[in-house]
Design a protein around this motif. Structure first.
Motif, PDB file in Angstrom:
ATOM      1  N   UNK A 624       0.841  -1.184   0.000  1.00  0.00           N
ATOM      2  CA  UNK A 624       0.000   0.000   0.000  1.00  0.00           C
ATOM      3  C   UNK A 624       0.880   1.239   0.000  1.00  0.00           C
ATOM      4  N   UNK A 625       0.504   2.221  -0.783  1.00  0.00           N
ATOM      5  CA  UNK A 625       1.225   3.489  -0.833  1.00  0.00           C
ATOM      6  C   UNK A 625       0.637   4.464   0.172  1.00  0.00           C
ATOM      7  N   UNK A 626       1.489   5.085   0.950  1.00  0.00           N
ATOM      8  CA  UNK A 626       1.076   6.136   1.883  1.00  0.00           C
ATOM      9  C   UNK A 626       1.787   7.417   1.498  1.00  0.00           C
ATOM     10  N   UNK A 627       1.096   8.529   1.586  1.00  0.00           N
ATOM     11  CA  UNK A 627       1.730   9.820   1.321  1.00  0.00           C
ATOM     12  C   UNK A 627       2.728  10.139   2.432  1.00  0.00           C
ATOM     13  N   UNK A 628       3.627  11.062   2.142  1.00  0.00           N
ATOM     14  CA  UNK A 628       4.572  11.510   3.172  1.00  0.00           C
ATOM     15  C   UNK A 628       3.824  12.024   4.395  1.00  0.00           C
ATOM     16  N   UNK A 629       2.775  12.820   4.155  1.00  0.00           N
ATOM     17  CA  UNK A 629       2.007  13.405   5.258  1.00  0.00           C
ATOM     18  C   UNK A 629       1.364  12.326   6.115  1.00  0.00           C
ATOM     19  N   UNK A 630       0.839  11.271   5.464  1.00  0.00           N
ATOM     20  CA  UNK A 630       0.193  10.183   6.207  1.00  0.00           C
ATOM     21  C   UNK A 630       1.210   9.429   7.057  1.00  0.00           C
ATOM     22  N   UNK A 631       2.399   9.184   6.502  1.00  0.00           N
ATOM     23  CA  UNK A 631       3.447   8.471   7.250  1.00  0.00           C
ATOM     24  C   UNK A 631       3.864   9.303   8.464  1.00  0.00           C
ATOM     25  N   UNK A 632       4.088  10.589   8.250  1.00  0.00           N
ATOM     26  CA  UNK A 632       4.508  11.457   9.361  1.00  0.00           C
ATOM     27  C   UNK A 632       3.445  11.479  10.455  1.00  0.00           C
ATOM     28  N   UNK A 633       2.187  11.624  10.075  1.00  0.00           N
ATOM     29  CA  UNK A 633       1.111  11.677  11.065  1.00  0.00           C
ATOM     30  C   UNK A 633       1.025  10.373  11.849  1.00  0.00           C
ATOM     31  N   UNK A 634       1.107   9.255  11.155  1.00  0.00           N
ATOM     32  CA  UNK A 634       0.958   7.963  11.841  1.00  0.00           C
ATOM     33  C   UNK A 634       2.152   7.645  12.733  1.00  0.00           C
TER      34      UNK A 634
END
Length: 725
Positions: A624-634
């Motif tokens: 699954x691809x996650x955006x940079x913003x999603x990775x940082x938030x998680x």
């Protein structure tokens, strides 16, 4: 008396020489606060109005000359517009230029630290004489700004652009011999001869033996570099400094650009360039956070100082358990002058500990921090032993045996029996409850935790952990010893993982969940490294050790089952237990998320490993691809929330201590200021909204506390300094 203020006096002697003395009556050190700068303006006007003067000596009655501007004023000043900041700078430039333009020769006597604005003040005079123990420097880039009171203009004209770039971009404190070699000062003398030497320089200038007007002309004029020389100096420096500073710290590169733009200009035009760039940097988030970091660091040091004042110094220490960790602790103690016994039950472990200490001392000799003679002398402060024979004379013992509660309990009980009645016992444990370990002891009030971070010689933080029965004297003595060792101690209360590891493991939990949902761990590492972490979570787990992380995760899962229940347990699934099962323990076994190969210096370098990629696929739900913003938030939300919980639970005493512990203990990106300042920067309301959205999908690890929700409703902040613009 020509002028009398609260911080500055100007007196005239019978030989027509004035002495301007900096001595703030209400402070232990001299700073150039806005009030002191106001006095300086009045003092300069009085000097200009005094008839018949033939010279000026600028000096300090404090131990240091001037340690810089008053940084506590920065947030309030910098929240104003760029125009107001430039106006302030122009006012100071006017005062400093007036000193430089006085109609008689001037000398500064530097008796101690002269940093930032203190260094810039010294640069205004024609000549400088320096005590051999003093230091000179412009550290402003470490605060996200640049020298704004003429340092970018005067220093390059005195010592050359290349040398000035090294000083300013590096933010270094430079010793007297280096300052003399560079030409920043004109003489270096023993402290007791400083005033005499300053007067001698001044008298030589008065007699015409030294040309002070030529020095002034040099400082007011463009740099003596042609176009090709400028290109070689500045463009080469930009490339080198950009590589060292990285993308998150703009001030060092901006300082080079300021020197370059001002190189062909006269004093006032170059100062205008400097002021404009200073004002621009002062409005950045990086500057705001780095200034906050400095203030937090001062608060932490003051807190440690209050504890240390209550304790007598530790004159003799001991470490139980040799090996790498014990050797590192012994080295740190001995290198700072506190003799230490190093005990183990095995001679080979003693040999390993001594080898580690010798290696660390040898590195200091290579770096010219110690001479060979000093290394030999300090090594004698480490005394190896296989028995408790001399423990009756020890003030404090650090237990550093294997991270096993039964083993630690037995060793602590043995040690306590061998110690004097007043001795303090401390455990270097990263996870085991201090209250639980105290059950093995007859004097639990004299026992606490003393958690060093690995590698001991590099990591500045020491967590001093107070158990339920720990007395104030034990905490005070352990804090004092940590400070003697050159460390920054932070006192925390007992809980699973204490402070730093408790906050770190939800970060690993966020990582494990990302991997389970199909994120590429290599991409997660790159995103978090671009965010500012020194290494991504997969790489960090390899460095920590997968078995260590699994054990700590089990402790967290037991302590906080509601939100960390899935982070530990060999049967709980997930990528970390799988790595342990396949003996991929990280750097210690040569393979983890990455494989490791030694470079020419013998240091492990990570390389991608197909076997690790295949293993990770076994726990992932496809890709699954996650955006940079999603990775940082998680990754960041659970870490920040756990920092909030630690503050609310009273595990740590202040937001400043919580943030500094993360920066010093696990390398939280300094330019972001810490976990709680990160929430402040986003705003509690926006952070809570982001956390709620993630909690709906990912569960209680992402759920905000009631206290944080109230902060969001009322617009409160964790750090109560001035709001960023």
């Amino acid at each position: 008396m020509i002028y009398q203020g609260n911080a500055i006096t100007v007196a005239r002697d019978d030989d027509a020489v004035a002495t301007l003395t900096l001595d703030h009556r209400d402070e232990s050190v001299n700073t150039l606060s806005s009030t002191v700068v106001g006095e300086l303006a009045e003092a300069v006007e009085a000097l200009r109005a005094e008839s018949g003067l033939e010279g000026l000596i600028v000096t300090s009655a404090k131990e240091a000359f001037v340690v810089g501007a008053d940084i506590t004023e920065f947030h309030g000043l910098f929240e104003r517009g760029e125009d107001e900041i430039r106006t302030m700078l122009e006012r100071v430039h006017g005062i400093f230029n007036a000193i430089e333009d006085l109609p008689f020769p001037t000398v500064t006597a530097l008796n101690g630290l002269a940093l930032g604005g203190g260094c810039e003040l010294a640069l205004t005079t024609d000549f400088r004489v320096m005590s051999d123990s003093a230091q000179l420097g412009l550290p402003e880039t470490k605060l996200g700004i640049l020298p704004g009171w003429g340092g970018c203009v005067r220093l390059p004209r005195l010592i050359g652009a290349d040398n000035a770039i090294e000083w300013i971009a590096g933010g270094t404190q430079n010793k007297a011999d280096e300052a003399l070699r560079m030409g920043a000062v004109d003489a270096v003398v023993p402290g007791e001869s400083l005033q005499e030497a300053a007067r001698d320089l001044l008298d030589r200038a008065r007699r015409g033996e030294l040309d002070h007007e030529a020095r002034r002309t040099e400082k007011r004029s463009p740099l003596k570099l042609d176009a090709i020389e400028q290109m070689m100096v500045f463009e080469t420096a930009k490339g080198y400094v950009a590589g060292k500073a990285g993308p998150h710290y703009p001030a060092p590169i901006e300082a080079i650009k300021v020197i370059q733009k001002g190189a062909g200009e006269t004093r006032e035009r170059a100062q205008a360039i400097e002021a404009a760039s200073f004002a621009k940097l002062a409005k950045t988030d990086v500057c705001y956070n780095l200034v906050g970091l400095f203030l937090n660091d001062q608060a932490v040091k003051k807190a440690g100082g209050r504890y240390a004042k209550q304790a007598r110094p530790v004159e003799h220490a001991a470490v139980l358990g040799a090996g790498i960790m014990g050797g590192g602790i012994a080295y740190q103690s001995a290198s700072k002058g506190t003799p230490i016994l190093m005990k183990d039950i095995k001679a080979e472990a003693i040999d390993l500990g001594l080898k580690e200490a010798r290696k660390l001392f040898a590195k200091q000799v290579e770096r010219k921090k110690f001479t060979t003679e000093q290394m030999a002398e300090r090594l004698t402060h480490i005394r190896p032993t296989l028995s408790y024979g001399d423990f009756g004379e020890v003030d404090l013992v650090v237990e550093a045996v294997v991270e096993n509660p039964k083993v630690k309990g037995a060793v602590l009980a043995e040690a306590e029996a061998a110690l004097g009645d007043d001795a303090i016992l401390a455990s270097n444990t990263s996870t085991i409850s201090i209250t639980r370990l105290a059950e093995h002891l007859t004097r639990p009030e004299q026992f606490c935790g003393m958690h060093f971070f690995n590698p001991v010689h590099r990591m500045p933080l020491v967590e001093v952990i107070r158990g339920e029965k720990t007395g104030d004297a034990a905490v005070a003595a352990t804090v004092a010893y940590a400070r003697q060792m050159g460390k920054t101690p932070i006192v925390v209360n007992d809980c699973p993982g204490f402070l730093v590891n408790r906050i770190l493991f939800p970060y690993f939990g966020g990582f494990s969940a990302l991997v389970a949902q199909g994120a590429d761990f290599r991409r997660v590492d790159k995103v978090m490294e671009r965010f500012g972490w020194p290494m991504g979570p997969a790489y960090l787990l390899d460095v920590v050790g997968m078995d260590t992380a699994l054990h700590a995760g089990e402790v967290m899962a037991e302590g906080f089952p509601d939100r960390m229940g899935g982070l530990g347990g060999k049967d709980g699934g997930g990528v970390i237990p799988l790595m342990v099962e396949h003996e991929r323990l990280g750097q210690k076994s040569g393979k983890g998320f990455y494989a490791y190969e030694e470079d020419r210096k013998g240091k492990p370098q990570k390389v991608e490993d197909d076997e690790a990629l295949e293993l990770v696929r076994q726990v992932a739900e496809g890709e699954q691809e996650f955006s940079d913003e999603a990775i940082i938030a998680r990754m960041m939300v659970p870490l920040c929330l756990e920092a909030v919980r630690c503050l609310e639970d009273g595990i740590v005493g202040s937001a400043a201590e919580a943030d500094m512990a993360l920066i010093y203990g696990i390398g939280f990106p300094p330019f972001r200021g810490g976990a709680l300042r990160y929430i402040d920067a986003m705003g509690a309301e926006a952070f809570v909204a982001q956390a709620d959205e993630l909690a709906a999908e990912l569960g209680p690890l992402y759920a905000p506390t009631d206290g944080l929700r109230e902060m969001a409703r009322s617009g409160q902040r964790f750090h109560r300094d001035a709001d960023p613009a």
